[in-house]
Design an enzyme around this catalytic site. Structure first.
Site, mmCIF file in Angstrom:
data_model
loop_
_atom_site.group_PDB
_atom_site.id
_atom_site.type_symbol
_atom_site.label_atom_id
_atom_site.label_comp_id
_atom_site.label_asym_id
_atom_site.label_seq_id
_atom_site.Cartn_x
_atom_site.Cartn_y
_atom_site.Cartn_z
ATOM 1 N N PHE A 142 0.871 -1.190 0.000
ATOM 2 C CA PHE A 142 0.000 0.000 0.000
ATOM 3 C C PHE A 142 0.896 1.224 0.000
ATOM 4 O O PHE A 142 1.522 1.544 1.019
ATOM 5 C CB PHE A 142 -0.872 -0.056 1.253
ATOM 6 C CG PHE A 142 -1.935 1.000 1.362
ATOM 7 C CD1 PHE A 142 -3.177 0.822 0.767
ATOM 8 C CD2 PHE A 142 -1.710 2.156 2.099
ATOM 9 C CE1 PHE A 142 -4.180 1.780 0.910
ATOM 10 C CE2 PHE A 142 -2.704 3.117 2.244
ATOM 11 C CZ PHE A 142 -3.950 2.923 1.639
ATOM 12 N N GLY A 143 0.972 1.910 -1.139
ATOM 13 C CA GLY A 143 1.906 3.020 -1.290
ATOM 14 C C GLY A 143 1.257 4.365 -1.088
ATOM 15 O O GLY A 143 0.706 4.948 -2.038
ATOM 16 N N LEU A 144 1.311 4.873 0.127
ATOM 17 C CA LEU A 144 0.777 6.205 0.432
ATOM 18 C C LEU A 144 1.882 7.139 0.918
ATOM 19 O O LEU A 144 2.092 8.208 0.357
ATOM 20 C CB LEU A 144 -0.331 6.099 1.485
ATOM 21 C CG LEU A 144 -0.944 7.428 1.950
ATOM 22 C CD1 LEU A 144 -1.665 8.122 0.801
ATOM 23 C CD2 LEU A 144 -1.892 7.196 3.128
ATOM 24 N N SER A 151 2.740 12.434 7.800
ATOM 25 C CA SER A 151 1.472 12.786 8.422
ATOM 26 C C SER A 151 0.620 13.712 7.558
ATOM 27 O O SER A 151 -0.550 13.939 7.868
ATOM 28 C CB SER A 151 1.727 13.446 9.791
ATOM 29 O OG SER A 151 2.360 12.559 10.669
ATOM 30 N N TRP A 176 8.636 3.818 3.456
ATOM 31 C CA TRP A 176 8.068 3.092 4.590
ATOM 32 C C TRP A 176 6.823 2.309 4.155
ATOM 33 O O TRP A 176 5.781 2.345 4.798
ATOM 34 C CB TRP A 176 7.782 4.015 5.781
ATOM 35 C CG TRP A 176 9.016 4.579 6.381
ATOM 36 C CD1 TRP A 176 9.399 5.887 6.379
ATOM 37 C CD2 TRP A 176 10.070 3.854 7.022
ATOM 38 N NE1 TRP A 176 10.627 6.021 6.987
ATOM 39 C CE2 TRP A 176 11.059 4.786 7.398
ATOM 40 C CE3 TRP A 176 10.270 2.493 7.317
ATOM 41 C CZ2 TRP A 176 12.250 4.413 8.048
ATOM 42 C CZ3 TRP A 176 11.439 2.117 7.963
ATOM 43 C CH2 TRP A 176 12.410 3.068 8.318
ATOM 44 N N PHE A 257 -7.713 6.988 3.614
ATOM 45 C CA PHE A 257 -8.014 7.104 5.038
ATOM 46 C C PHE A 257 -8.947 5.999 5.503
ATOM 47 O O PHE A 257 -8.836 5.517 6.634
ATOM 48 C CB PHE A 257 -8.622 8.466 5.338
ATOM 49 C CG PHE A 257 -7.617 9.595 5.392
ATOM 50 C CD1 PHE A 257 -6.258 9.353 5.252
ATOM 51 C CD2 PHE A 257 -8.033 10.903 5.561
ATOM 52 C CE1 PHE A 257 -5.332 10.384 5.298
ATOM 53 C CE2 PHE A 257 -7.113 11.945 5.604
ATOM 54 C CZ PHE A 257 -5.760 11.681 5.473
ATOM 55 N N ASN A 261 -7.926 3.492 8.548
ATOM 56 C CA ASN A 261 -8.737 3.244 9.735
ATOM 57 C C ASN A 261 -8.915 1.754 9.996
ATOM 58 O O ASN A 261 -8.989 1.322 11.148
ATOM 59 C CB ASN A 261 -10.091 3.939 9.605
ATOM 60 C CG ASN A 261 -10.032 5.409 9.967
ATOM 61 O OD1 ASN A 261 -9.137 5.841 10.702
ATOM 62 N ND2 ASN A 261 -10.961 6.191 9.454
ATOM 63 N N GLU A 384 0.576 4.479 10.856
ATOM 64 C CA GLU A 384 -0.885 4.662 10.832
ATOM 65 C C GLU A 384 -1.314 5.820 11.740
ATOM 66 O O GLU A 384 -2.372 5.804 12.367
ATOM 67 C CB GLU A 384 -1.644 3.378 11.232
ATOM 68 C CG GLU A 384 -1.103 2.076 10.736
ATOM 69 C CD GLU A 384 -1.020 1.977 9.215
ATOM 70 O OE1 GLU A 384 -1.322 2.968 8.535
ATOM 71 O OE2 GLU A 384 -0.644 0.917 8.724
ATOM 72 N N PHE A 404 -4.503 20.726 12.580
ATOM 73 C CA PHE A 404 -3.419 19.966 11.965
ATOM 74 C C PHE A 404 -2.374 20.850 11.322
ATOM 75 O O PHE A 404 -1.260 20.420 11.075
ATOM 76 C CB PHE A 404 -3.994 18.997 10.938
ATOM 77 C CG PHE A 404 -4.744 17.848 11.549
ATOM 78 C CD1 PHE A 404 -4.076 16.688 11.895
ATOM 79 C CD2 PHE A 404 -6.093 17.932 11.798
ATOM 80 C CE1 PHE A 404 -4.758 15.626 12.471
ATOM 81 C CE2 PHE A 404 -6.786 16.886 12.372
ATOM 82 C CZ PHE A 404 -6.114 15.723 12.713
#
Length: 410
Positions: A142-144, A151, A176, A257, A261, A384, A404
């Site tokens: 999962f490449g985010l 963040s 990562w 997102f 979750n 996460e 944020f």
């Protein structure tokens, strides 16, 4: 001095269950937990010290996990197990009692990669990938996250450009990313619009043998050593038009997102598995270790520490149970997930560190699990969503003000 009485527990959670947690779970739920525990005892515990020391992820265990039924566990259809959220949570805590790295594999494969396809994919994507992934015949990543966008995923610089013929061309770097070097498929999130505008983020199903896609393992880790974290490089990766995740739910950052979750939910439970294993390890040690003519467990300071650990672990399980029941009922909120991820990780890492201290010098060796758990939990606490991200999520829930970024808005 006589040896202290060592009470046994009828609870499936063992001696740490001091408030009757066992009664909260059905026989089916307990059977699921015990089946995963037996798997961990047979396939993980005998080898985890050497895997951790040698920084090896046991690729051969993946089909075994598929047969166990823990890959894509909460999803139904396409060969997936279709189990409850609470059952999945109990499986996660048993896997993490073995090692965070092995639970992380299940999370990346199931909650992130399979979750993205199951929630947002086309029928063709689901039928092609999900049966193979739930069986452990194919691995996903999962490449985010990016080197400069952890963040703040809206600031990602990976791009996807659609050409006149309909093909997509992806360029960028992800960092990562669990399992990248052994993955058969990558879910890659990229900007299709203006950089910095999260509304243009879309997900793509990228077979890892596509020209221009490469993955490089991150080495020198002091944490999660029996796991694989990587950097992905995409250089003019050309994909057909139907490689995009087509569902409306995948448009913008809400797509990744939702998957995050799912992974965070597993951590709420998993962290308690590491905490419980650390507690069991130090309880056994202090019962058998004699100093100054008596078992360490007979001293007041030892008992006070054990009591505090047990109370904290029971509180963590109660929190996980509440969140799991809410998930099964369809009433789960992001604030609930952030509460569980934030507090259970903090509790677990504190217990692992305290247990290491109580083991004395022996606690720094791989013969005992608490320091390995503590090191792993440094990563679990970070990925996460860091503590601060979840604090701000809860702050927004409590005040209605998003903080944020410096330009916080109502």
């Amino acid at each position: 001095m006589s040896t202290p009485f060592h009470a046994e527990s009828d609870s499936f959670l063992g001696r740490v269950d001091v408030v009757g947690l066992d009664a909260l779970f059905s026989e089916q739920e307990k059977a699921t937990a015990l089946a995963v525990r037996a798997f961990v005892d047979e396939h993980i515990r005998p080898h985890i010290a050497s895997w951790y020391e040698d920084a090896v992820f046991p690729r051969e265990i993946v089909p075994e996990m598929g047969r166990l039924g823990v890959l894509g566990m909460p999803y139904a259809g396409y060969g997936c197990p279709g189990r409850s959220a609470v059952e999945y949570g109990l499986a996660a805590q048993e896997l993490e009692a073995g090692d965070s790295g092995l639970r992380t594999f299940v999370s990346v494969q199931g909650s992130l990669a399979m979750g993205a396809i199951h929630k947002h994919g086309s029928e063709e994507q689901k039928e092609h990938w999900l049966p193979r992934m739930t069986a452990g015949e194919a691995v996903g990543c999962f490449g985010l996250t990016e080197p400069g966008a952890g963040s703040d995923p809206a600031s990602m610089t990976t791009t996807a450009r659609q050409e006149a013929g309909g093909d997509w061309v992806l360029n960028g770097t992800k960092r990562w990313i669990g399992l990248g070097t052994i993955a058969d498929v990558a879910i890659v999130w990229a900007q299709t619009g203006e950089i910095g505008d999260g509304r243009g983020v879309r997900g793509f199903v990228v077979p890892t043998d596509t020209p221009g896609f490469t993955a490089e393992a991150i080495t020198g880790k002091l944490s999660m050593r029996a796991s694989i974290q990587t950097e992905l490089h995409l250089e003019d990766v050309r994909l057909p038009a139907d490689a995009i995740l087509p569902a409306d739910s995948a448009i913008g950052l809400k797509g990744p997102f939702q998957c995050l979750n799912e992974a965070r939910y597993g951590i709420v439970w998993g962290a308690m598995g590491a905490a419980r294993d650390s507690f069991d390890a130090v309880l056994d040690y202090t019962m058998g270790r004699t100093q100054f003519g008596a078992p360490l467990a007979s001293y007041q300071l030892t008992q006070a520490k054990l009591a505090d650990m047990a109370v904290a672990i029971n509180r963590g399980y109660l929190l996980a149970h509440q969140i799991g029941r809410a998930k099964d009922a369809g009433t789960l909120t992001p604030a609930m997930i952030s509460t569980g991820k934030l507090d259970n990780c903090r509790v677990a890492i504190g217990i692992a560190r305290d247990a290491r201290e109580m083991l004395g010098g022996n606690g720094v060796t791989l013969e005992h699990s608490p320091l390995r758990h503590a090191n792993n939990l440094e990563s679990v606490r970070t990925y996460e969503g860091t503590d601060e991200v979840h604090q701000l999520t809860l702050g927004r829930h409590l005040t209605g003000i998003g903080a944020f970024a410096p330009h916080a808005t109502r």
